[in-house]
Write a protein that holds these residues in place. Structure first.
Motif, PDB file in Angstrom:
ATOM      1  N   LEU A 148       3.815 -23.074  45.679  1.00  0.00           N
ATOM      2  CA  LEU A 148       5.022 -22.257  45.576  1.00  0.00           C
ATOM      3  C   LEU A 148       4.962 -20.971  46.390  1.00  0.00           C
ATOM      4  N   ALA A 149       3.954 -20.814  47.239  1.00  0.00           N
ATOM      5  CA  ALA A 149       3.895 -19.793  48.301  1.00  0.00           C
ATOM      6  C   ALA A 149       4.317 -18.397  47.852  1.00  0.00           C
ATOM      7  N   PRO A 150       3.607 -17.788  46.904  1.00  0.00           N
ATOM      8  CA  PRO A 150       4.019 -16.467  46.420  1.00  0.00           C
ATOM      9  C   PRO A 150       3.793 -15.366  47.454  1.00  0.00           C
ATOM     10  N   ILE A 151       4.577 -14.320  47.333  1.00  0.00           N
ATOM     11  CA  ILE A 151       4.390 -13.090  48.107  1.00  0.00           C
ATOM     12  C   ILE A 151       3.852 -12.033  47.150  1.00  0.00           C
ATOM     13  N   VAL A 152       2.703 -11.452  47.449  1.00  0.00           N
ATOM     14  CA  VAL A 152       2.090 -10.425  46.607  1.00  0.00           C
ATOM     15  C   VAL A 152       2.291  -9.065  47.263  1.00  0.00           C
ATOM     16  N   LEU A 153       2.921  -8.163  46.546  1.00  0.00           N
ATOM     17  CA  LEU A 153       3.168  -6.811  47.027  1.00  0.00           C
ATOM     18  C   LEU A 153       2.231  -5.848  46.307  1.00  0.00           C
ATOM     19  N   GLU A 154       1.383  -5.165  47.027  1.00  0.00           N
ATOM     20  CA  GLU A 154       0.435  -4.214  46.449  1.00  0.00           C
ATOM     21  C   GLU A 154       0.654  -2.836  47.069  1.00  0.00           C
ATOM     22  N   ARG A 155       0.913  -1.858  46.223  1.00  0.00           N
ATOM     23  CA  ARG A 155       1.194  -0.511  46.715  1.00  0.00           C
ATOM     24  C   ARG A 155      -0.029   0.129  47.368  1.00  0.00           C
ATOM     25  N   GLY A 156      -1.217  -0.259  46.947  1.00  0.00           N
ATOM     26  CA  GLY A 156      -2.442   0.302  47.487  1.00  0.00           C
ATOM     27  C   GLY A 156      -2.966  -0.483  48.672  1.00  0.00           C
ATOM     28  N   LYS A 157      -4.228  -0.214  49.010  1.00  0.00           N
ATOM     29  CA  LYS A 157      -4.844  -0.819  50.184  1.00  0.00           C
ATOM     30  C   LYS A 157      -5.671  -2.043  49.806  1.00  0.00           C
ATOM     31  N   ALA A 158      -6.087  -2.789  50.848  1.00  0.00           N
ATOM     32  CA  ALA A 158      -7.021  -3.889  50.641  1.00  0.00           C
ATOM     33  C   ALA A 158      -8.313  -3.337  50.053  1.00  0.00           C
ATOM     34  N   VAL A 159      -9.065  -4.208  49.392  1.00  0.00           N
ATOM     35  CA  VAL A 159     -10.122  -3.741  48.506  1.00  0.00           C
ATOM     36  C   VAL A 159     -11.208  -2.944  49.215  1.00  0.00           C
ATOM     37  N   ARG A 160     -11.574  -3.280  50.434  1.00  0.00           N
ATOM     38  CA  ARG A 160     -12.644  -2.522  51.104  1.00  0.00           C
ATOM     39  C   ARG A 160     -12.173  -1.130  51.516  1.00  0.00           C
ATOM     40  N   GLU A 161     -10.953  -1.031  52.045  1.00  0.00           N
ATOM     41  CA  GLU A 161     -10.415   0.290  52.370  1.00  0.00           C
ATOM     42  C   GLU A 161     -10.236   1.118  51.110  1.00  0.00           C
ATOM     43  N   ARG A 162      -9.784   0.463  50.073  1.00  0.00           N
ATOM     44  CA  ARG A 162      -9.603   1.151  48.794  1.00  0.00           C
ATOM     45  C   ARG A 162     -10.940   1.662  48.263  1.00  0.00           C
ATOM     46  N   THR A 163     -11.987   0.861  48.397  1.00  0.00           N
ATOM     47  CA  THR A 163     -13.311   1.280  47.934  1.00  0.00           C
ATOM     48  C   THR A 163     -13.767   2.531  48.680  1.00  0.00           C
ATOM     49  N   GLN A 164     -13.525   2.580  49.972  1.00  0.00           N
ATOM     50  CA  GLN A 164     -13.898   3.762  50.749  1.00  0.00           C
ATOM     51  C   GLN A 164     -13.143   4.996  50.260  1.00  0.00           C
ATOM     52  N   ASP A 165     -11.851   4.841  49.986  1.00  0.00           N
ATOM     53  CA  ASP A 165     -11.056   5.976  49.493  1.00  0.00           C
ATOM     54  C   ASP A 165     -11.542   6.432  48.124  1.00  0.00           C
ATOM     55  N   THR A 166     -11.890   5.475  47.274  1.00  0.00           N
ATOM     56  CA  THR A 166     -12.330   5.811  45.922  1.00  0.00           C
ATOM     57  C   THR A 166     -13.663   6.540  45.946  1.00  0.00           C
ATOM     58  N   TRP A 167     -14.610   6.047  46.740  1.00  0.00           N
ATOM     59  CA  TRP A 167     -15.891   6.732  46.858  1.00  0.00           C
ATOM     60  C   TRP A 167     -15.699   8.100  47.507  1.00  0.00           C
ATOM     61  N   GLY A 168     -14.734   8.211  48.418  1.00  0.00           N
ATOM     62  CA  GLY A 168     -14.444   9.513  49.003  1.00  0.00           C
ATOM     63  C   GLY A 168     -13.964  10.514  47.970  1.00  0.00           C
ATOM     64  N   PHE A 169     -13.158  10.053  47.024  1.00  0.00           N
ATOM     65  CA  PHE A 169     -12.705  10.923  45.937  1.00  0.00           C
ATOM     66  C   PHE A 169     -13.884  11.358  45.076  1.00  0.00           C
ATOM     67  N   TRP A 170     -14.752  10.405  44.742  1.00  0.00           N
ATOM     68  CA  TRP A 170     -15.889  10.731  43.889  1.00  0.00           C
ATOM     69  C   TRP A 170     -16.840  11.709  44.574  1.00  0.00           C
ATOM     70  N   ARG A 171     -16.981  11.595  45.873  1.00  0.00           N
ATOM     71  CA  ARG A 171     -17.948  12.449  46.571  1.00  0.00           C
ATOM     72  C   ARG A 171     -17.352  13.787  47.006  1.00  0.00           C
ATOM     73  N   ASN A 172     -16.073  13.767  47.384  1.00  0.00           N
ATOM     74  CA  ASN A 172     -15.499  14.952  48.024  1.00  0.00           C
ATOM     75  C   ASN A 172     -14.257  15.498  47.324  1.00  0.00           C
ATOM     76  N   ALA A 173     -13.887  14.922  46.179  1.00  0.00           N
ATOM     77  CA  ALA A 173     -12.725  15.394  45.423  1.00  0.00           C
ATOM     78  C   ALA A 173     -11.438  15.315  46.234  1.00  0.00           C
ATOM     79  N   GLN A 174     -11.342  14.308  47.103  1.00  0.00           N
ATOM     80  CA  GLN A 174     -10.132  14.117  47.907  1.00  0.00           C
ATOM     81  C   GLN A 174      -9.379  12.896  47.370  1.00  0.00           C
ATOM     82  N   LEU A 175      -8.401  13.146  46.530  1.00  0.00           N
ATOM     83  CA  LEU A 175      -7.655  12.073  45.874  1.00  0.00           C
ATOM     84  C   LEU A 175      -6.606  11.482  46.817  1.00  0.00           C
ATOM     85  N   GLN A 176      -6.596  10.148  46.922  1.00  0.00           N
ATOM     86  CA  GLN A 176      -5.541   9.423  47.628  1.00  0.00           C
ATOM     87  C   GLN A 176      -4.615   8.814  46.560  1.00  0.00           C
TER      88      GLN A 176
END
Length: 580
Positions: A148-176
């Motif tokens: 049934l060929a679903p379309i998935v809409l995700e407001r955030g990023k793909a998981v590896r880019e998201r992981t980099q942003d999350t670790w950046g927040f934890w290390r540098n207090a820079q929230l995305q």
């Protein structure tokens, strides 16, 4: 030492048995360090046969009973094949803990298709899934497997880019704000302990389907049979990528950084039986694109506050629901291991010890442990500027110094009157208080347990070092919780000593504030899993108030996917039920 699940007994004396094992034996109890042959001997004794009649066995479940620390037992459920399963079952009919092996095969509501095939009828819009957490992923996977060929809409990023942003927040207090612990591919469960157990009833074996798909995506095979399976964050990242690839190979589509800003509806010619007066026709994205669809799955997670407000403005019925708030407590993991396992602490089959606690307080509140993370860390989980939110996370090894768990107090809409979105305002208020108490730079306020119980602010820390990043600030946590929650926690901490001695040790650390235990909103739905106010809109998972945790959210995603598939198949030639 132990036979792997779904594999024959590892001995030359046993041939592969076909068909698979037919007899289920439960509650087999053996010493923690039993020899491999002891399990076969226990099986033969339970069945009253010679061990030579065994042809195959599969461990269906393995747990442990640690109520007696000096004599910890392993507990097994085993599926067995013998020379004559049918005769044995007839002879043992009515014997406790022996029965036919249940059929746990997952059955699709529409036949599964091969890659490249599609079952989407002509002139039928593709189903849209909003959100790529456990619920959205399993909904997308099952829909894709049915062609049934679903379309998935995700407001955030793909998981590896998201992981980099999350670790950046934890290390540098820079929230995305669109790429963090709450938002992005994999959902909030990606940065967690990856716990895969649930207390929901599962008569259709959806849980087995979820675990099998996780193993196919790279999860350790032991999750199929250990009593409290978990995966850990690093493995979850790889699994998410592999599951996405499987969905795309079957015709599904993922769109990241695609935030929905409007739900397109039109009135029905007549209200449906469940009361819905409108039906969904598609969604609009932030960039201006419109995607037409008659089937939209809402798998938005518990922190999509702007989407809840959007749904409310679009006339989708929402309800305020209970949730819990509180603090995280950290102890040395070695303390928890010693209390739970005694001399067996560190045994490889036991792993890092966990606990589950509850206390009913004199003020009518209850305090309970939530999302206990053995050998893990407390993590920054904010998704809005100006708020401090915490959560717990473990890797698969659970090898960090501290154990942590949320200690939370239940709250109800009576505690935050004001409409369906009032719980969000309640959460935000205490998150902003914690932000200010931590110094306004995403440092978390912390307090020694001894100081919290004495009602004095902490000015320093003791033997237990907080694991939260980017920083902590010793404080008085009574300033970022309601007074009734503070009173309940002060009563519960010493009471938990009855189960775990030294639980309220003075140097244990409390960190604030935990507010995202579950969604503060419920989106009610009818028997067909559609919104009671908007036909074709399928509220699903934790954000809709229909699940809690990775497993129950994933299972709900499967159930909703089945409802969508049934609707598409049943209404492929039916005219639209909307007004002109």
């Amino acid at each position: 030492m132990f036979a792997r699940p779904r594999a024959p007994i590892p001995s030359g004396a046993f041939a592969r048995h076909t068909p698979p094992p037919m007899i289920r034996i439960t509650d087999l109890r053996l010493p923690l360090d039993h020899p491999p042959a002891a399990l076969d001997a226990a099986i033969a004794a339970r069945l009253g046969i010679d061990a030579g009649m065994l042809r195959d066995r599969v461990i269906a479940r393995r747990g442990y009973d640690a109520r007696k620390r000096s004599a910890i037992l392993l507990t097994y459920s085993v599926d067995v094949a013998t020379d004559d399963d049918a005769a044995l079952l007839a002879r043992l009919r009515g014997v406790a803990n022996v029965s036919a092996t249940p059929d746990t095969t997952y059955r699709f509501v529409l036949p599964r298709v091969a890659p490249g095939e599609t079952r989407l009828p002509p002139d039928t819009s593709r189903p849209v899934i909003v959100g790529a957490g456990p619920c959205g992923f399993l909904a997308a996977l099952v829909l894709a497997q049915m062609g049934l060929a679903p379309i998935v809409l995700e407001r955030g990023k793909a998981v590896r880019e998201r992981t980099q942003d999350t670790w950046g927040f934890w290390r540098n207090a820079q929230l995305q704000p669109e790429s963090n612990v709450q938002f992005g591919e994999g959902g909030a469960g990606t940065f967690s302990d990856g716990k895969l157990w649930t207390q929901i009833r599962d008569p259709k074996h959806y849980g087995g389907k979820v675990l099998a798909e996780f193993v196919a995506a790279g999860a350790p095979e032991e999750i199929l049979y250990v009593s409290k399976p978990h995966i850990g964050t690093f493995r979850l990242v790889k699994m998410v990528e592999r599951m996405r690839a499987s969905i795309e190979a079957l015709g599904g589509e993922f769109r990241f950084e695609s935030r929905v800003v409007d739900f397109l509806t039109e009135p029905l010619a007549a209200p449906m039986a469940g009361g819905a007066a409108r039906r969904i026709r598609g969604v609009a994205l932030e960039g201006g694109e419109v995607i037409r669809s008659d089937h939209v799955v809402l798998a938005i997670g518990h922190s999509a506050r702007d989407t809840f407000a959007l749904l409310d403005s679009c006339g989708v019925r929402l309800e305020a629901k209970p949730f819990s708030i509180g603090l995280r407590i950290e102890h040395p993991q070695s303390l928890i291991d010693r209390v739970r396992f005694g001399a067996h602490a560190g045994h490889p089959l036991l792993g890092a010890a966990d606990y589950k606690l509850v206390h009913h307080c004199a003020n009518g509140r209850s305090v309970y442990s939530f999302c206990m993370c053995p050998g893990g860390q407390v993590v920054a989980a904010a998704s809005e500027a100006g708020g401090v939110v915490i959560n717990g996370m473990s890797q698969y090894s659970r090898a960090e110094r501290n154990a942590n768990a949320a200690l939370v107090v239940g709250v109800t809409p009576e505690d935050f009157p004001g409409g369906p979105l009032a719980g969000i305002d309640f959460q935000r208020y205490w998150e902003q208080r914690a932000f200010a108490l931590g110094g306004g730079n995403y440092a978390a306020p912390v307090q020694r347990v001894g100081d919290f119980l004495a009602g004095r602010a902490s000015t320093g820390l003791g033997a237990v070092i907080p694991s939260y990043q980017p920083a902590v600030r010793p404080s008085d946590l009574s300033e970022c919780l309601p007074a009734y929650a503070v009173a309940a926690l002060r009563e519960a901490l010493p009471a938990f000593e009855r189960t775990i001695p030294d639980f309220s040790m003075p140097d244990a650390v409390l960190t604030g504030v935990e507010t995202r235990t579950s969604s503060p909103v419920r989106i009610p739905r009818d028997a067909q899993f559609q919104s009671v106010s908007t036909a074709g809109l399928y509220p699903a998972g934790e954000g809709a108030g229909q699940a809690g945790g990775i497993m129950s959210a994933a299972i709900d995603g499967i159930r909703v996917a089945e409802a969508v598939a049934s609707s598409i198949a049943g209404n492929a030639s039916a005219p639209a039920q909307s007004a002109s």
